[in-house]
Design an enzyme around this catalytic site. Structure first.
Site, PDB file in Angstrom:
ATOM      1  N   GLU A  59       0.633  -1.025   0.291  1.00  0.00           N
ATOM      2  CA  GLU A  59      -0.209   0.366   0.450  1.00  0.00           C
ATOM      3  C   GLU A  59       0.607   1.227   0.502  1.00  0.00           C
ATOM      4  O   GLU A  59       1.647   1.363   0.473  1.00  0.00           O
ATOM      5  CB  GLU A  59      -0.845  -0.365   1.162  1.00  0.00           C
ATOM      6  CG  GLU A  59      -2.131  -0.940   1.615  1.00  0.00           C
ATOM      7  CD  GLU A  59      -2.485  -0.953   2.931  1.00  0.00           C
ATOM      8  OE1 GLU A  59      -2.330  -0.040   3.547  1.00  0.00           O
ATOM      9  OE2 GLU A  59      -3.547  -1.967   2.690  1.00  0.00           O
TER      10      GLU A  59
ATOM     11  N   LYS B  58       2.724   4.327   1.209  1.00  0.00           N
ATOM     12  CA  LYS B  58       2.840   4.692   2.752  1.00  0.00           C
ATOM     13  C   LYS B  58       2.879   6.333   2.443  1.00  0.00           C
ATOM     14  O   LYS B  58       4.037   7.510   2.344  1.00  0.00           O
ATOM     15  CB  LYS B  58       4.434   4.466   3.732  1.00  0.00           C
ATOM     16  CG  LYS B  58       4.296   5.095   4.493  1.00  0.00           C
ATOM     17  CD  LYS B  58       5.660   5.009   5.425  1.00  0.00           C
ATOM     18  CE  LYS B  58       5.335   4.702   6.641  1.00  0.00           C
ATOM     19  NZ  LYS B  58       5.584   5.904   7.105  1.00  0.00           N
TER      20      LYS B  58
ATOM     21  N   ARG C 258      -2.076   9.587  11.440  1.00  0.00           N
ATOM     22  CA  ARG C 258      -2.963   8.590  11.266  1.00  0.00           C
ATOM     23  C   ARG C 258      -4.292   9.703  12.010  1.00  0.00           C
ATOM     24  O   ARG C 258      -4.075   9.669  13.228  1.00  0.00           O
ATOM     25  CB  ARG C 258      -2.011   8.025  12.512  1.00  0.00           C
ATOM     26  CG  ARG C 258      -3.017   6.327  13.039  1.00  0.00           C
ATOM     27  CD  ARG C 258      -2.337   5.122  12.137  1.00  0.00           C
ATOM     28  NE  ARG C 258      -2.838   3.960  12.182  1.00  0.00           N
ATOM     29  CZ  ARG C 258      -2.346   3.039  12.453  1.00  0.00           C
ATOM     30  NH1 ARG C 258      -0.586   2.870  12.530  1.00  0.00           N
ATOM     31  NH2 ARG C 258      -2.483   1.721  12.483  1.00  0.00           N
TER      32      ARG C 258
ATOM     33  N   ARG D 174      -2.604   8.982  16.894  1.00  0.00           N
ATOM     34  CA  ARG D 174      -1.603   8.135  16.927  1.00  0.00           C
ATOM     35  C   ARG D 174      -1.435   8.129  18.278  1.00  0.00           C
ATOM     36  O   ARG D 174      -1.136   6.691  18.795  1.00  0.00           O
ATOM     37  CB  ARG D 174      -0.348   8.870  16.070  1.00  0.00           C
ATOM     38  CG  ARG D 174       0.602   7.766  16.713  1.00  0.00           C
ATOM     39  CD  ARG D 174       0.809   6.453  16.036  1.00  0.00           C
ATOM     40  NE  ARG D 174       2.384   5.567  16.344  1.00  0.00           N
ATOM     41  CZ  ARG D 174       2.431   5.239  16.744  1.00  0.00           C
ATOM     42  NH1 ARG D 174       1.846   5.541  17.657  1.00  0.00           N
ATOM     43  NH2 ARG D 174       4.410   4.745  17.008  1.00  0.00           N
TER      44      ARG D 174
ATOM     45  N   GLU E  52      -4.820   7.325   6.525  1.00  0.00           N
ATOM     46  CA  GLU E  52      -4.020   8.836   7.266  1.00  0.00           C
ATOM     47  C   GLU E  52      -4.432   9.804   6.503  1.00  0.00           C
ATOM     48  O   GLU E  52      -4.733   9.963   5.037  1.00  0.00           O
ATOM     49  CB  GLU E  52      -2.430   8.176   6.216  1.00  0.00           C
ATOM     50  CG  GLU E  52      -1.454   9.110   6.252  1.00  0.00           C
ATOM     51  CD  GLU E  52      -0.661   8.776   7.964  1.00  0.00           C
ATOM     52  OE1 GLU E  52      -0.614   7.643   8.604  1.00  0.00           O
ATOM     53  OE2 GLU E  52       0.556   9.373   7.869  1.00  0.00           O
TER      54      GLU E  52
ATOM     55  N   PHE F 112      -7.358   2.654   4.749  1.00  0.00           N
ATOM     56  CA  PHE F 112      -6.273   1.561   5.111  1.00  0.00           C
ATOM     57  C   PHE F 112      -7.087   0.451   5.482  1.00  0.00           C
ATOM     58  O   PHE F 112      -6.438  -0.198   5.517  1.00  0.00           O
ATOM     59  CB  PHE F 112      -5.021   1.513   4.872  1.00  0.00           C
ATOM     60  CG  PHE F 112      -4.186   2.495   6.156  1.00  0.00           C
ATOM     61  CD1 PHE F 112      -4.613   1.705   7.257  1.00  0.00           C
ATOM     62  CD2 PHE F 112      -3.553   3.751   5.860  1.00  0.00           C
ATOM     63  CE1 PHE F 112      -3.894   2.415   8.418  1.00  0.00           C
ATOM     64  CE2 PHE F 112      -3.826   4.601   7.423  1.00  0.00           C
ATOM     65  CZ  PHE F 112      -3.836   3.623   8.795  1.00  0.00           C
TER      66      PHE F 112
ATOM     67  N   ARG G 251       3.527  -3.688  16.969  1.00  0.00           N
ATOM     68  CA  ARG G 251       4.445  -3.078  16.451  1.00  0.00           C
ATOM     69  C   ARG G 251       4.365  -4.714  15.879  1.00  0.00           C
ATOM     70  O   ARG G 251       5.577  -5.517  16.376  1.00  0.00           O
ATOM     71  CB  ARG G 251       5.350  -2.672  17.137  1.00  0.00           C
ATOM     72  CG  ARG G 251       6.364  -2.030  15.441  1.00  0.00           C
ATOM     73  CD  ARG G 251       7.808  -1.505  16.228  1.00  0.00           C
ATOM     74  NE  ARG G 251       6.892   0.293  16.481  1.00  0.00           N
ATOM     75  CZ  ARG G 251       7.255   0.940  15.600  1.00  0.00           C
ATOM     76  NH1 ARG G 251       6.741   1.166  14.230  1.00  0.00           N
ATOM     77  NH2 ARG G 251       6.347   2.364  16.331  1.00  0.00           N
TER      78      ARG G 251
ATOM     79  N   LYS H 211       7.186  -1.188   7.249  1.00  0.00           N
ATOM     80  CA  LYS H 211       7.196  -0.273   5.982  1.00  0.00           C
ATOM     81  C   LYS H 211       8.172  -0.315   4.896  1.00  0.00           C
ATOM     82  O   LYS H 211       9.845  -0.694   5.430  1.00  0.00           O
ATOM     83  CB  LYS H 211       6.949   0.941   6.504  1.00  0.00           C
ATOM     84  CG  LYS H 211       8.253   0.598   8.519  1.00  0.00           C
ATOM     85  CD  LYS H 211       7.845   1.775   9.115  1.00  0.00           C
ATOM     86  CE  LYS H 211       8.276   1.717  10.617  1.00  0.00           C
ATOM     87  NZ  LYS H 211       7.794   2.514  11.435  1.00  0.00           N
TER      88      LYS H 211
HETATM   89  P1  ATP Z   1       5.550   3.925  14.297  1.00  0.00           P
HETATM   90  O1  ATP Z   1       3.927   4.497  13.628  1.00  0.00           O
HETATM   91  O2  ATP Z   1       5.425   2.739  13.434  1.00  0.00           O
HETATM   92  O3  ATP Z   1       6.212   4.131  15.031  1.00  0.00           O
HETATM   93  P2  ATP Z   1       6.552   6.924  12.892  1.00  0.00           P
HETATM   94  O4  ATP Z   1       5.124   7.512  12.976  1.00  0.00           O
HETATM   95  O5  ATP Z   1       7.802   7.044  12.747  1.00  0.00           O
HETATM   96  O6  ATP Z   1       6.068   5.296  13.064  1.00  0.00           O
HETATM   97  P3  ATP Z   1       5.945   5.462  10.323  1.00  0.00           P
HETATM   98  O7  ATP Z   1       7.344   4.872  11.103  1.00  0.00           O
HETATM   99  O8  ATP Z   1       6.702   6.285   9.396  1.00  0.00           O
HETATM  100  O9  ATP Z   1       5.652   6.827  11.265  1.00  0.00           O
HETATM  101  O10 ATP Z   1       5.272   4.634  10.217  1.00  0.00           O
HETATM  102  C1  ATP Z   1       4.148   4.363  10.579  1.00  0.00           C
HETATM  103  C2  ATP Z   1       2.601   4.901  10.165  1.00  0.00           C
HETATM  104  O11 ATP Z   1       3.001   5.495   8.944  1.00  0.00           O
HETATM  105  C3  ATP Z   1       1.802   4.916  10.691  1.00  0.00           C
HETATM  106  O12 ATP Z   1       1.592   5.468  11.957  1.00  0.00           O
HETATM  107  C4  ATP Z   1       0.406   5.474   9.642  1.00  0.00           C
HETATM  108  O13 ATP Z   1      -0.064   6.952  10.410  1.00  0.00           O
HETATM  109  C5  ATP Z   1       1.185   5.707   8.397  1.00  0.00           C
HETATM  110  N1  ATP Z   1       1.025   4.833   6.955  1.00  0.00           N
HETATM  111  C6  ATP Z   1       1.012   5.768   6.129  1.00  0.00           C
HETATM  112  N2  ATP Z   1       0.294   4.913   5.158  1.00  0.00           N
HETATM  113  C7  ATP Z   1      -0.251   4.161   5.252  1.00  0.00           C
HETATM  114  C8  ATP Z   1      -1.293   2.996   5.534  1.00  0.00           C
HETATM  115  N3  ATP Z   1      -1.217   2.911   4.304  1.00  0.00           N
HETATM  116  N4  ATP Z   1      -1.023   1.694   6.371  1.00  0.00           N
HETATM  117  C9  ATP Z   1      -0.519   1.613   7.356  1.00  0.00           C
HETATM  118  N5  ATP Z   1       0.139   3.327   8.237  1.00  0.00           N
HETATM  119  C10 ATP Z   1       0.166   3.835   6.551  1.00  0.00           C
END
Ligand code: ATP
Length: 586
Positions: A250, A252, A257, A272, A302, A342, A419, A425
């Site tokens: 998917e 990103k 979130r 989040r 998102e 998503f 997690r 990712k």
């Molecule tokens: P995390 O949320 O994993 O702790 P982070 O806030 O630093 O870390 P990333 O590590 O960059 O974010 O990636 C995870 C986040 O990506 C998710 O929490 C969500 O907000 C975002 N995201 C974007 N697109 C998607 C998708 N298709 N499915 C799930 N999450 C997505």
């Protein structure tokens, strides 16, 4: 139940540097708590009155206002009290000391937990003309009836400076021991916490109904579900291997979130960190009401800032300007938001969190009528690396960060609060030599010298070890700060200062100043190396060595959207170290 019991336990917790002792004290407190008020005891211990997501008014009055209440209670001028704080560094301690010497009158009653909680709730809810005066008077009456030690914690609570630094996992450990007789049951309690996000309620349920009652908890609209998070890997082949070829890639998106809860025409949006952010996004509420066809639903996606005229995706920083209390309508026009959905967690009475990805995704497609700004995230089911790579390039060209590749296997459930390896990712930055930024919790500081005299020279930062609920150090961050960052830093960290290392911090280095784990910062480094002075993954890769980030720099991004427990985990640092090794030995 007397409030003095809580105050005595807080004092012991504050003095310990050992997490197991902290748990013992909490168990002692829980065992002396009557079930009717156990939720209140839990919230107070977390330094609040309700779970954050309820969006109810919280305590957190300014120090000056609290000082006025103390002044009224002990008949010493506010100026003298503020002067005394300069010596003790803490209004809680000042109040305690001053109350030992001066009192307007003797306490007329013994404070109970309910009395303290209810008064703080009234103080937090008071609003409108004359409310400051009413708040001060109510608080002053409470102080007049308080013992000195009780006053210390009441004042710290109302000024949001309780600083006990007790994590959710530590509270769950204590609840498991107190009400099921074994820490082993934390996992069961944690599952309920993950789907209801309310520790007070978890406590009440386990105290009333025991372990069997807790297992019956269900996802409900209006209570946010703790979000499922993704692991990371750096090559598409590794990801396909890990997901055994059963995967869906998917886009990103680079935004925030959103967990949307719809009930008839009412919609709530949770972040989040599970804060209720509904009022900041009236445009999203409208879109959700008109596009989600189900009567009741919980969906996730998102929210991304877009260019008003072209619909182009904008980076995360743009969206952050929408996080405000005032001028909301004006900003909604200036920085419109598109939502890319998503996941689907619940629809009309059916809990979908235990169903596989493909079923949840199908349900999402069924209940959502797409609009220009309310869309389903583009995805591609494939196990072919070159096809996924092409999809990755397409995502990047559209302004995304990369892909999240998700398992489509039969057990690809929604793992609330975890997690999980069901989602991996794959970001653009993995492909460069530099490691991807990590989010680290600050637990201490070293004073600056020379140009940095009078402020912090470096911050001691940590990764989170969830199974032990402990923060372990990975680096000292001394660069990447702007003059503005340096100027604001003292004030920003001031309210988190503690007299000694917090019981949940594991550090070999001795910081000049210790903080309660509270602030998360984004850090980028050159690589991950073995280090004898950092406690992250100590003895895990090599004996007498931990893992550290080499040449760490602050990226300029304070991760206010993350709680300390959301920071990069020790396991992730280990994974990053291992994948780096693989790359260099190839
Ligand atoms: P995390 O949320 O994993 O702790 P982070 O806030 O630093 O870390 P990333 O590590 O960059 O974010 O990636 C995870 C986040 O990506 C998710 O929490 C969500 O907000 C975002 N995201 C974007 N697109 C998607 C998708 N298709 N499915 C799930 N999450 C997505």
């Amino acid at each position: 139940m007397k409030y003095s019991l809580i105050a005595d336990v807080y004092k012991k917790i504050e003095a310990t540097t050992k997490r197991l002792e902290m748990i013992d004290y909490l168990v002692e407190l829980l065992e002396h708590t009557s079930i009717e008020i156990i939720d209140k005891v839990i919230y107070l211990t977390q330094g609040k009155l309700h779970p954050n997501w309820m969006g109810l008014p919280e305590i957190g009055i300014a120090e000056k206002m609290a000082a006025k209440a103390v002044s009224l209670a002990i008949q010493i001028s506010t100026e003298d009290i503020m002067e005394n704080i300069k010596k003790t560094g803490d209004l809680g301690i000042s109040t305690e000391n001053l109350l030992k010497m001066n009192r307007l009158r003797e306490p007329t009653t013994q404070l109970t937990v309910t009395k303290v909680y209810d008064t703080l709730d009234e103080v937090s809810k008071a609003s409108g003309p004359g409310s400051s005066k009413r708040k001060i008077e109510k608080l002053a009456t409470l102080i007049m009836d308080a013992l000195p030690l009780e006053a210390r914690y009441i004042i710290r609570t109302v000024t949001s400076q309780l600083r006990l630094g007790i994590g959710d996992m530590t509270l769950l450990d204590a609840l498991a021991i107190a009400f099921t007789g074994s820490k082993e049951n934390r996992g069961v309690l944690e599952r309920t916490y993950n789907i209801t996000s309310d520790l007070g309620n978890v406590a009440k349920t386990v105290a009333w109904k025991g372990i069997d009652g807790i297992k019956e908890a269900k996802v409900v609209v209006g209570k946010p579900v703790r979000m499922m998070l993704a692991q990371r890997l750096s090559t598409v082949e590794e990801i396909i291997g890990k997901l055994a070829g059963k995967c869906s890639a998917e886009y990103k998106l680079d935004g925030e979130r959103f967990q949307l809860h719809k009930q008839d025409k009412r919609v709530n949006i949770y972040s989040r960190r599970l804060e209720n952010i509904t009022s900041m996004y009236p445009d999203v509420v409208q879109l959700a009401v008109s596009s989600i066809k189900a009567k009741e639903a919980i969906v996730e996606g998102e929210g991304v800032a877009i260019q008003a005229d072209t619909g182009e995706l904008k980076p995360f920083q743009e969206l952050m300007q929408r996080r405000r209390k005032y001028r909301i309508k004006e900003m909604a026009e200036k920085i419109p938001v598109a939502v890319f959905l998503f996941d689907c967690l619940y629809v009309d009475g059916e809990d979908l969190t235990t169903k596989p990805y493909t079923i949840r995704r199908k349900k999402l497609e069924e209940i959502v009528e797409e609009k220009t700004r309310f869309l389903i995230t583009p995805s591609k089911i494939s196990r072919n690396p070159s096809e996924i790579r092409k999809f990755f390039d397409e995502a990047i060209s559209k302004g995304c960060e990369g892909l999240i590749i998700k398992s489509t296997s039969l057990n690809s459930i929604y793992r609330a609060g975890a997690r999980s390896w069901l989602w991996v990712k794959w970001k653009r930055s993995y492909q460069s030599k530099m490691i991807e930024p990590v989010d680290l919790t600050v637990v201490g500081a070293f004073m600056g010298r020379g140009k940095r005299a009078g402020t912090y020279g470096a911050l001691l930062t940590t990764a989170y070890d969830k199974s032990n609920d402990v923060f372990r150090t990975v680096c000292k961050v001394g660069s990447g700060f702007t003059d503005n960052n340096l100027k604001n830093m003292l004030k920003m960290f001031n309210k988190h200062i503690t007299t000694h290392k917090n019981a949940r911090v594991d550090s070999i280095l001795k910081a000049d100043i210790w903080f309660k784990p509270a602030i998360v910062m984004e850090v980028i480094g050159d690589e991950i190396t073995l280090s004898p002075v950092h406690s992250c993954a100590f003895n895990n890769i090599r004996k007498e060595s931990g893992l550290a980030i080499r040449f760490p720099r602050f990226t300029g991004r304070w991760r206010t959207d993350k709680s300390p427990e959301d920071s990069t985990s020790v396991n992730e640092i280990i994974e990053m170290y291992r994948s780096q090794l693989k790359k260099t030995t190839k």
